[in-house]
Design a protein around this motif. Structure first.
Motif, PDB file in Angstrom:
ATOM      1  N   ILE A   1     149.866  84.773 -11.673  1.00  0.00           N
ATOM      2  CA  ILE A   1     150.671  85.807 -11.022  1.00  0.00           C
ATOM      3  C   ILE A   1     150.831  85.446  -9.541  1.00  0.00           C
ATOM      4  O   ILE A   1     149.850  85.089  -8.885  1.00  0.00           O
ATOM      5  N   ALA A   2     152.045  85.569  -9.040  1.00  0.00           N
ATOM      6  CA  ALA A   2     152.309  85.258  -7.631  1.00  0.00           C
ATOM      7  C   ALA A   2     151.496  86.180  -6.729  1.00  0.00           C
ATOM      8  O   ALA A   2     151.595  87.402  -6.829  1.00  0.00           O
ATOM      9  N   ALA A   3     150.686  85.582  -5.863  1.00  0.00           N
ATOM     10  CA  ALA A   3     149.890  86.344  -4.906  1.00  0.00           C
ATOM     11  C   ALA A   3     150.685  86.613  -3.633  1.00  0.00           C
ATOM     12  O   ALA A   3     150.276  87.413  -2.796  1.00  0.00           O
ATOM     13  N   GLU A   4     151.812  85.930  -3.510  1.00  0.00           N
ATOM     14  CA  GLU A   4     152.701  86.125  -2.369  1.00  0.00           C
ATOM     15  C   GLU A   4     154.134  85.895  -2.834  1.00  0.00           C
ATOM     16  O   GLU A   4     154.368  85.254  -3.855  1.00  0.00           O
ATOM     17  N   ALA A   5     155.069  86.429  -2.096  1.00  0.00           N
ATOM     18  CA  ALA A   5     156.477  86.270  -2.437  1.00  0.00           C
ATOM     19  C   ALA A   5     156.933  84.831  -2.190  1.00  0.00           C
ATOM     20  O   ALA A   5     156.391  84.149  -1.317  1.00  0.00           O
ATOM     21  N   ALA A   6     157.903  84.405  -2.966  1.00  0.00           N
ATOM     22  CA  ALA A   6     158.486  83.079  -2.751  1.00  0.00           C
ATOM     23  C   ALA A   6     159.124  83.032  -1.365  1.00  0.00           C
ATOM     24  O   ALA A   6     159.672  84.016  -0.889  1.00  0.00           O
ATOM     25  N   SER A   7     159.051  81.869  -0.750  1.00  0.00           N
ATOM     26  CA  SER A   7     159.618  81.708   0.588  1.00  0.00           C
ATOM     27  C   SER A   7     161.039  81.169   0.535  1.00  0.00           C
ATOM     28  O   SER A   7     161.779  81.277   1.501  1.00  0.00           O
ATOM     29  N   GLY A   8     161.388  80.548  -0.601  1.00  0.00           N
ATOM     30  CA  GLY A   8     162.684  79.882  -0.700  1.00  0.00           C
ATOM     31  C   GLY A   8     162.653  78.480  -0.105  1.00  0.00           C
ATOM     32  O   GLY A   8     163.676  77.805  -0.047  1.00  0.00           O
ATOM     33  N   ILE A   9     161.473  78.039   0.329  1.00  0.00           N
ATOM     34  CA  ILE A   9     161.324  76.713   0.938  1.00  0.00           C
ATOM     35  C   ILE A   9     160.663  75.781  -0.074  1.00  0.00           C
ATOM     36  O   ILE A   9     159.498  75.977  -0.442  1.00  0.00           O
ATOM     37  N   THR A  10     161.391  74.798  -0.535  1.00  0.00           N
ATOM     38  CA  THR A  10     160.875  73.838  -1.507  1.00  0.00           C
ATOM     39  C   THR A  10     159.637  73.131  -0.970  1.00  0.00           C
ATOM     40  O   THR A  10     159.606  72.732   0.199  1.00  0.00           O
ATOM     41  N   ASP A  11     158.628  73.027  -1.810  1.00  0.00           N
ATOM     42  CA  ASP A  11     157.361  72.336  -1.537  1.00  0.00           C
ATOM     43  C   ASP A  11     156.431  73.064  -0.565  1.00  0.00           C
ATOM     44  O   ASP A  11     155.430  72.496  -0.142  1.00  0.00           O
ATOM     45  N   ARG A  12     156.735  74.298  -0.220  1.00  0.00           N
ATOM     46  CA  ARG A  12     155.787  75.095   0.570  1.00  0.00           C
ATOM     47  C   ARG A  12     154.639  75.483  -0.357  1.00  0.00           C
ATOM     48  O   ARG A  12     154.838  75.739  -1.534  1.00  0.00           O
ATOM     49  N   LYS A  13     153.417  75.524   0.169  1.00  0.00           N
ATOM     50  CA  LYS A  13     152.289  75.943  -0.660  1.00  0.00           C
ATOM     51  C   LYS A  13     152.364  77.444  -0.920  1.00  0.00           C
ATOM     52  O   LYS A  13     152.573  78.237  -0.002  1.00  0.00           O
ATOM     53  N   LEU A  14     152.179  77.788  -2.202  1.00  0.00           N
ATOM     54  CA  LEU A  14     152.324  79.166  -2.654  1.00  0.00           C
ATOM     55  C   LEU A  14     151.028  79.613  -3.328  1.00  0.00           C
ATOM     56  O   LEU A  14     150.526  78.934  -4.224  1.00  0.00           O
ATOM     57  N   GLY A  15     150.499  80.759  -2.906  1.00  0.00           N
ATOM     58  CA  GLY A  15     149.285  81.303  -3.507  1.00  0.00           C
ATOM     59  C   GLY A  15     149.572  81.937  -4.853  1.00  0.00           C
ATOM     60  O   GLY A  15     150.482  82.752  -4.992  1.00  0.00           O
ATOM     61  N   VAL A  16     148.764  81.547  -5.854  1.00  0.00           N
ATOM     62  CA  VAL A  16     148.911  82.068  -7.215  1.00  0.00           C
ATOM     63  C   VAL A  16     147.549  82.566  -7.694  1.00  0.00           C
ATOM     64  O   VAL A  16     146.549  81.851  -7.576  1.00  0.00           O
ATOM     65  N   LEU A  17     147.508  83.785  -8.220  1.00  0.00           N
ATOM     66  CA  LEU A  17     146.308  84.294  -8.875  1.00  0.00           C
ATOM     67  C   LEU A  17     146.276  83.619 -10.246  1.00  0.00           C
ATOM     68  O   LEU A  17     147.075  83.947 -11.119  1.00  0.00           O
ATOM     69  N   VAL A  18     145.394  82.646 -10.407  1.00  0.00           N
ATOM     70  CA  VAL A  18     145.454  81.793 -11.591  1.00  0.00           C
ATOM     71  C   VAL A  18     145.033  82.516 -12.866  1.00  0.00           C
ATOM     72  O   VAL A  18     144.145  83.357 -12.864  1.00  0.00           O
ATOM     73  N   ALA A  19     145.718  82.139 -13.928  1.00  0.00           N
ATOM     74  CA  ALA A  19     145.421  82.661 -15.263  1.00  0.00           C
ATOM     75  C   ALA A  19     144.395  81.745 -15.904  1.00  0.00           C
ATOM     76  O   ALA A  19     144.751  80.758 -16.542  1.00  0.00           O
ATOM     77  N   ASP A  20     143.124  82.047 -15.688  1.00  0.00           N
ATOM     78  CA  ASP A  20     142.080  81.271 -16.352  1.00  0.00           C
ATOM     79  C   ASP A  20     141.355  82.186 -17.333  1.00  0.00           C
ATOM     80  O   ASP A  20     141.737  83.348 -17.522  1.00  0.00           O
ATOM     81  N   GLU A  21     140.299  81.688 -17.958  1.00  0.00           N
ATOM     82  CA  GLU A  21     139.618  82.463 -18.996  1.00  0.00           C
ATOM     83  C   GLU A  21     138.935  83.713 -18.462  1.00  0.00           C
ATOM     84  O   GLU A  21     138.630  84.632 -19.218  1.00  0.00           O
ATOM     85  N   ASN A  22     138.710  83.797 -17.155  1.00  0.00           N
ATOM     86  CA  ASN A  22     138.031  84.952 -16.569  1.00  0.00           C
ATOM     87  C   ASN A  22     138.974  85.972 -15.933  1.00  0.00           C
ATOM     88  O   ASN A  22     138.606  87.125 -15.774  1.00  0.00           O
ATOM     89  N   SER A  23     140.167  85.554 -15.548  1.00  0.00           N
ATOM     90  CA  SER A  23     141.082  86.417 -14.805  1.00  0.00           C
ATOM     91  C   SER A  23     141.643  87.537 -15.666  1.00  0.00           C
ATOM     92  O   SER A  23     142.092  87.318 -16.783  1.00  0.00           O
TER      93      SER A  23
END
Length: 156
Positions: A58-80
């Motif tokens: 799940i996106a932890a922050e909104a997209a910036s529209g800037i290609t290759d910018r680092k984007l925070g994601v709440l990862v979907a792992d076995e614990n999340s």
């Protein structure tokens, strides 16, 4: 029984045991916090209408529209574990807990949010772990995890 009115602020959110990882943002992205994010060509992009493959989380922050910018994601792992609303007119029932369902992108009225589609048992992406709102509530919230077969690269 309550019928909740769902708005643009009702996208998916973290609930328990989530962690953030950073991925490069794909070109021309316009999603907001709470969107389902998938991995395409090694980059994070907004999931399709009923995302069921290569889900990062799940996106932890909104997209910036800037290609290759680092984007925070709440990862979907076995614990999340995440929370979200069921699809429009979906009614909460105890039988939903432990069952697997698909996702749907709700863009009605400019919402642009993902919801758990309890009417879709074919395109499975999540398993409901708990009802957050009461049995009988319409458009209620549920707790869920992404199933192993749709998660990447966090599949176990």
């Amino acid at each position: 029984m309550v019928t909740f009115t769902v708005g643009a602020g009702d996208g998916f959110r973290e609930l328990r045991t989530t962690r953030i990882m950073y991925f490069l943002e794909g070109a021309a992205q316009t999603f907001k916090v709470g969107a389902v994010v998938v991995l395409t060509a090694g980059k994070a992009v907004k999931g399709a209408t009923a995302a069921v493959a290569a889900i990062l989380g799940i996106a932890a922050e909104a997209a910036s529209g800037i290609t290759d910018r680092k984007l925070g994601v709440l990862v979907a792992d076995e614990n999340s574990e995440f929370q979200g609303r069921v699809q429009d007119t979906g009614v909460l029932a105890l039988a939903l807990v432990g069952a697997q369902f698909g996702l749907i992108l709700d863009s009605v009225g400019g919402k642009d949010i993902f919801r758990v589609n309890i009417a879709d048992t074919t395109n499975k992406a999540v398993i409901i772990t708990e009802l957050i709102d009461a049995v009988g509530d319409v458009n209620g919230r549920v707790a869920f995890k992404f199933i192993n077969s749709v998660r990447t690269p966090q599949a176990s």
